[in-house]
Motif scaffolding. Sequence first.
Motif, short mmCIF file in Angstrom:
data_model
loop_
_atom_site.label_atom_id
_atom_site.label_comp_id
_atom_site.label_asym_id
_atom_site.label_seq_id
_atom_site.Cartn_x
_atom_site.Cartn_y
_atom_site.Cartn_z
N LYS A 1 0.84 -1.20 0.00
CA LYS A 1 0.00 0.00 0.00
C LYS A 1 0.87 1.25 0.00
O LYS A 1 0.38 2.35 -0.19
CB LYS A 1 -0.90 0.01 1.23
N ASP B 1 -12.37 -8.30 -2.23
CA ASP B 1 -11.25 -7.43 -1.87
C ASP B 1 -9.95 -8.21 -2.02
O ASP B 1 -9.97 -9.44 -2.12
CB ASP B 1 -11.42 -6.92 -0.43
N THR C 1 -7.52 -4.79 9.04
CA THR C 1 -8.24 -4.59 10.30
C THR C 1 -9.67 -5.13 10.21
O THR C 1 -10.34 -5.29 11.23
CB THR C 1 -8.33 -3.09 10.65
N THR D 1 -12.87 -2.14 6.46
CA THR D 1 -13.50 -1.95 5.15
C THR D 1 -14.64 -2.94 4.97
O THR D 1 -15.77 -2.58 4.62
CB THR D 1 -12.44 -2.17 4.04
C1 R5P Z 1 -7.72 -1.08 0.22
O1 R5P Z 1 -7.38 -0.41 -0.76
C2 R5P Z 1 -7.62 -2.57 0.23
O2 R5P Z 1 -7.99 -3.13 -0.99
C3 R5P Z 1 -8.43 -3.18 1.35
O3 R5P Z 1 -9.78 -2.83 1.19
C4 R5P Z 1 -7.96 -2.68 2.69
O4 R5P Z 1 -6.58 -2.74 2.74
C5 R5P Z 1 -8.52 -3.52 3.80
O5 R5P Z 1 -8.01 -3.01 5.00
P1 R5P Z 1 -8.88 -3.03 6.31
O6 R5P Z 1 -9.33 -4.45 6.52
O7 R5P Z 1 -7.93 -2.56 7.38
O8 R5P Z 1 -10.01 -2.08 6.13
#
Ligand code: R5P
Length: 312
Positions: free
Chosen positions: A97, A219, A224, A227
């Motif tokens: 990222k 995804d 975490t 999202t």
């Molecule tokens: C974001 O651009 C990624 O594709 C994922 O949606 C994100 O990294 C998920 O992270 P988390 O579970 O912390 O929200």
Amino acid sequence: MSQALQVFSGTSNRALAQEICDFLQIPLGAASIDRFPNDELRLRIEQNVRGSDVFVVQSMSEPVDQHIMQLLIMIDALRRGSADRITAVVPYFAYAKQEKKTAPREPISAKLVANLLTVAGADRVLTVDLHAAAIEGFFDIPVDHLRGAALLADYVHSLGLQNLVVVSPDAGGVARANDFRYRIGASLAIIAKQRLRPDAVEMIEMVGDVRGRTAVIVDDMISTGGTLLEAAHLLRERGAAAVYVVATHAILAGNAAERMRSGVLDRAILTNTIAVPPSKRGESLTVLSVAPLLGEAIRRIHENMSVSALFT
Ligand code: R5P
């Protein structure tokens, strides 16, 4: 290639490395990995690798920096042991990222990790679902970038679910979700997301109809879980009959696995690019193995065959 094929593993996901070796019908290479009293990594390759075509399996999972260092030191040991060719097999590539600066004086850590692998002596990289495909270009050595989509889509297909809508939980994932919906025969919905902090997101709006449908959030990773859970709540609010999630990388940081068992999800379907310990598993979590995909890619790279044929 006429040279012997050998597969070694760091400690991040030895179960996956063993599965890959079972697929290839070869023993996992012997290496000892522990620590000197001063906490430095102590590593030794315990078998002859001279002239071999060597693959090192190591996911960049938690503890991320330790696992990266282990991989670099193992590659160095193999290079000094006169391996003919070394492929870093990185099922989950971390720091992905951080592939661009979003503010002044920030690093581009993904580029640094790519440089480190090359400097250590990797000749090739084999990886799965990079967060940003542009990271391939950070390397001046060949990168085979596999996708988990076919594996995940085949599994969803096998569930026989009807009236499906695939949901991208953010604008950055639209292409991925669009590809997935063609694989399983579904319509598409898109959520606009705003990240408030590294561990907090807010869903702003959704385009698409989910009422009465089985929603499948797609995804690349669950970190975490913010999202995913915010998206699932929004989908429930908008009348989705069931909510599934498919994602390749099960980072499951902190208490993400526990939060995912809150009941808002019917099922999460992930892969083992990162080892998922029993404490993070549950009845509603399915973990699919990428070992056949990686094993077949290793076989093809070793035999100088096309790897792109695996993408479909
Ligand atoms: C974001 O651009 C990624 O594709 C994922 O949606 C994100 O990294 C998920 O992270 P988390 O579970 O912390 O929200």
